[in-house]
Design a protein around this motif. Structure first.
Motif, short mmCIF file in Angstrom:
data_model
loop_
_atom_site.label_atom_id
_atom_site.label_comp_id
_atom_site.label_asym_id
_atom_site.label_seq_id
_atom_site.Cartn_x
_atom_site.Cartn_y
_atom_site.Cartn_z
N ASP A 131 -87.39 8.17 -49.50
CA ASP A 131 -86.02 7.72 -49.79
C ASP A 131 -85.97 6.20 -49.82
O ASP A 131 -85.75 5.55 -48.80
CB ASP A 131 -85.07 8.27 -48.72
N PRO A 132 -86.17 5.59 -51.00
CA PRO A 132 -86.13 4.13 -51.08
C PRO A 132 -84.72 3.54 -51.10
O PRO A 132 -84.56 2.32 -51.17
CB PRO A 132 -86.86 3.84 -52.39
N GLY A 133 -83.70 4.40 -51.06
CA GLY A 133 -82.33 3.90 -51.11
C GLY A 133 -81.77 4.03 -52.50
O GLY A 133 -80.84 4.80 -52.75
N GLY A 148 -89.44 3.64 -47.93
CA GLY A 148 -88.01 3.54 -47.68
C GLY A 148 -87.62 3.94 -46.29
O GLY A 148 -88.40 3.84 -45.34
N THR A 149 -86.40 4.45 -46.17
CA THR A 149 -85.81 4.65 -44.85
C THR A 149 -86.50 5.75 -44.04
O THR A 149 -86.45 5.73 -42.81
CB THR A 149 -84.31 4.99 -44.97
N THR A 156 -95.23 7.19 -47.17
CA THR A 156 -94.86 6.59 -48.45
C THR A 156 -95.19 7.55 -49.60
O THR A 156 -95.67 8.66 -49.38
CB THR A 156 -95.62 5.28 -48.67
N GLU A 248 -83.50 1.90 -38.86
CA GLU A 248 -83.17 0.79 -39.75
C GLU A 248 -82.48 -0.34 -38.98
O GLU A 248 -81.74 -0.10 -38.03
CB GLU A 248 -82.24 1.27 -40.86
N HIS A 319 -77.44 2.50 -47.58
CA HIS A 319 -78.06 2.52 -48.90
C HIS A 319 -77.37 1.56 -49.87
O HIS A 319 -77.99 1.11 -50.85
CB HIS A 319 -78.03 3.93 -49.47
N HIS A 369 -86.58 -1.60 -42.92
CA HIS A 369 -87.14 -0.38 -42.35
C HIS A 369 -88.06 -0.79 -41.20
O HIS A 369 -89.29 -0.70 -41.30
CB HIS A 369 -87.90 0.39 -43.42
N GLU A 413 -93.11 -2.62 -49.85
CA GLU A 413 -92.70 -1.46 -50.65
C GLU A 413 -92.23 -1.79 -52.06
O GLU A 413 -92.22 -0.93 -52.93
CB GLU A 413 -91.58 -0.69 -49.93
N HIS A 414 -91.85 -3.01 -52.34
CA HIS A 414 -91.29 -3.32 -53.65
C HIS A 414 -92.36 -3.48 -54.72
O HIS A 414 -92.07 -3.38 -55.91
CB HIS A 414 -90.43 -4.58 -53.60
#
Length: 458
Positions: A131-133, A148-149, A156, A248, A319, A369, A413-414
Motif C-alpha cells: 500500500d504505497p498510499g 508503503g504503509t 515491499t 506511521e 494517505h 513509514h 521506495e520512490h
C-alpha cells in the motif's frame, strides 16, 4: 532515426489507440513532483502483450525510445519522455487473469490499480498488502519496487511478486519465476525486473502473493511532545518484535495540514499512526504492550479504533497527507525527499532533517513509514521562484548525503528515475557500472526508458 516511419507503423498497428494529440501528450508529460512538462512523440494504448511486443519491435527498428506508464503517480520523473519517444500507457491492460485462492496467488495485467485489485478480491477473504498510499497500478509498483504503509509487516513489491511476463527490448516475450513458493533455478530475473523502472523491459503480467484478510484490525493515533520521543517509541516497538501492520509518523506541520484538509482535530504535535492485524485476543495483547511502550516515552491520547469507518477515516487522512501539504500553500510544487536509514539512526536523521528545514526558510513537513526507517520531507516551492527550487535541491542533497553516511539509501521506495540519478555512484560505487553493463547487454540500443536509473549511451 526515422520517427515519422515509426509513428506510421504504430498507427497502422493501433489505429486510434495511438495518440499524438496535445491533450494526451501533456497529460503524459507531467509528474507529481517538481519536474517540468516533457512531451513524448506519441502515446500508445495497447490491449495485449502481443501488441506491446510489436510496439517495442517497431520502436527498436527506428531507434525510438519506449517509456512505460501506469497511473503517473511517480515522484522522480520515472515516466517522463526525456528524450522523446513513445509512452506505452497500460490503462487498457487492467484485468485479473487467474485467481488461485488455495495457493493465495493471483495473476494480473499491469494496468490494474491496487484499489481495484483489492475490491475484486474482497469476497475471497484475501487481499494484496502493498500500500504505497497513491492508487498506483500494480505494474508501476513493481517497476519502482514500491512499498508503503504496510511494509513493516508484509514487505515491499520485491517480496510480493512471484512471477512476471516481460517484453524485452528486442520484443521477445519472457516469463520469469513461477507459481511455486521458492526456486533455486538460475538467475532471479523476477527480482532483476522489479525496480528496473522499465529500463530493461516492459512488464505485461504479474503473479502476486496474497494474504488472508485478518480476523480483526485495530488502529490508533497518539501524540508526542517532540520528534525524539515519537521515534524512540518506534525503535523500541520494532526491537520488541511487536507485529505492527503499520506504524506511521507525521510531524506537527503535517498534522496542521491534515487538519485543514481532512477536517481532523489532531493536536499540533508529532504523532504516530499505528495498525495491528490478527485475532481479537492478539489485538488486545498487542495494544496493551504498545500502550506500555507508549507511556514510557510520553505518548498521549492513545485513541484505539476498531470500527471500520474510524480506521478508514484515520488512514484516509494519512494517505492524503501529500495533497494536504500541497494544499497548505496553493500553487506550490514539491521536492519530495525519500530517505531510508537503519532504525538505530532514525531519530538522529529525522531531527537533523527538521533542523535543516527550519534553517532553510522553506516549508517542509515530515512524514513517513518509520517502522522501516523510511521518511519523507515535502519541500514546498513556488514554481515562479527558481531560487526556492535551488534551495530545496541543496537541502535534499544534504539529507541524501546524511542518509548515506548513516548507512542508508538515497531512496527507500520512490525509486531513482532521473531525479536521483546523480547519487547512484555514491551509493553503489562500482555496482552502478555493473548495472550499466546489464543494461548494455539487454538493451544495446538504449530504447527502454533511456536516461533513468543508469547512464548508458548518452
Amino acid at each position: 532515426m526515422t520517427k515519422p516511419d515509426a509513428l506510421h507503423e504504430l498507427s497502422t498497428l493501433l489505429g486510434q489507440r495511438l495518440s499524438t494529440s496535445k491533450f494526451e501528450l501533456e497529460a503524459h508529460g507531467r509528474s507529481e513532483s517538481y519536474f517540468p512538462t516533457t512531451l513524448a512523440d506519441a502515446v500508445a494504448f495497447p490491449d495485449s502483450t502481443e501488441e506491446v511486443s510489436e510496439i517495442v519491435k517497431i520502436c527498436g527498428r527506428h531507434g525510438l525510445p519506449v517509456i512505460g506508464w501506469g497511473a503517473g503517480t511517480s515522484l522522480e520523473g520515472h515516466a517522463l519522455a526525456k528524450q522523446g519517444g513513445v509512452i506505452v500507457d497500460f490503462r487498457n491492460m487492467n484485468q485479473i487473469y487467474d485467481l488461485h485462492a488455495e495457493d493465495m496467488s493471483v495473476t494480473v495485467q499491469p494496468g490494474i490499480t491496487r484499489e481495484a485489485l483489492n475490491e475484486e478480491l474482497r469476497a475471497t477473504g484475501l487481499f494484496f498488502p502493498v500500500d504505497p498510499g497513491a492508487n498506483a497500478t500494480i505494474g508501476g509498483m513493481a517497476s519502482t519496487r514500491a512499498s508503503g504503509t504496510t511494509t513493516v509487516r508484509y514487505g515491499t513489491m520485491r517480496d510480493n511478486v512471484m512471477a512476471l511476463e516481460v517484453v524485452m527490448p528486442d520484443g521477445r516475450i519472457v516469463r520469469t519465476g513461477s507459481h511455486a513458493k521458492k526456486s533455486a533455478a538460475g538467475f532471479d530475473l523476477t527480482a532483476l525486473m522489479i525496480g528496473a523502472e522499465g529500463t530493461l523491459g516492459l512488464i505485461t503480467e504479474l503473479t502476486l502473493k496474497l494474504q488472508g484478510q485478518p480476523e480483526a484490525v485495530g488502529a490508533a493515533v497518539c501524540a508526542f511532545d517532540n520528534i525524539s520521543d515519537a521515534v524512540a517509541t518506534v525503535i523500541e516497538t520494532i526491537q520488541f518484535g511487536l507485529p505492527m501492520a503499520r506504524i506511521e509518523f507525521i510531524d506537527a506541520a503535517t498534522a496542521a495540514a491534515v487538519n485543514a484538509y481532512s477536517g481532523s482535530e489532531l493536536p499540533l504535535t508529532p504523532h504516530l499512526l499505528v495498525e495491528f492485524h490478527g485475532s481479537e485476543a492478539a489485538l488486545a495483547e498487542q495494544a496493551e504492550v504498545f500502550g506500555g511502550i507508549l507511556a514510557e516515552h510520553g505518548g498521549k491520547g492513545f485513541d484505539w479504533a476498531t470500527a471500520p469507518e474510524d480506521r478508514k477515516a484515520l488512514w484516509h487522512a494519512r494517505h492524503h497527507a501529500y495533497w494536504a501539504i500541497l494544499n497548505s500553500r496553493p500553487g506550490c510544487r514539491a521536492v519530495v525527499t525519500d530517505l531510508c536509514v537503519p532504525i538505530s539512526r532514525l531519530a538522529g536523521a529525522v531531527e537533523a532533517t527538521r533542523t535543516d528545514i527550519d534553517q532553510s526558510g522553506l516549508q517542509g513537513p515530515i512524514l513517513g513509514h518509520v517502522g522501516d526507517g523510511n521518511f519523507h520531507a515535502i519541500l514546498m516551492i513556488d514554481p515562479e521562484r527558481p531560487e526556492e527550487l535551488d534551495r530545496a535541491k541543496e537541502l535534499s542533497d544534504r539529507m541524501v548525503k546524511r542518509a548515506l553516511f548513516m548507512g542508508g539509501t538515497v531512496t527507500g521506495e520512490h525509486g531513482v528515475g532521473y531525479g536521483k540519478l546523480e547519487y547512484m555512484p555514491m551509493e553503489h560505487g562500482e555496482g552502478w557500472d555493473v548495472m550499466a553493463q546489464i543494461k548494455a547487454a539487454l538493451d544495446p540500443m538504449n530504447i527502454m526508458n533511456p536516461g533513468k536509473v543508469v547512464r548508458f549511451g548518452e
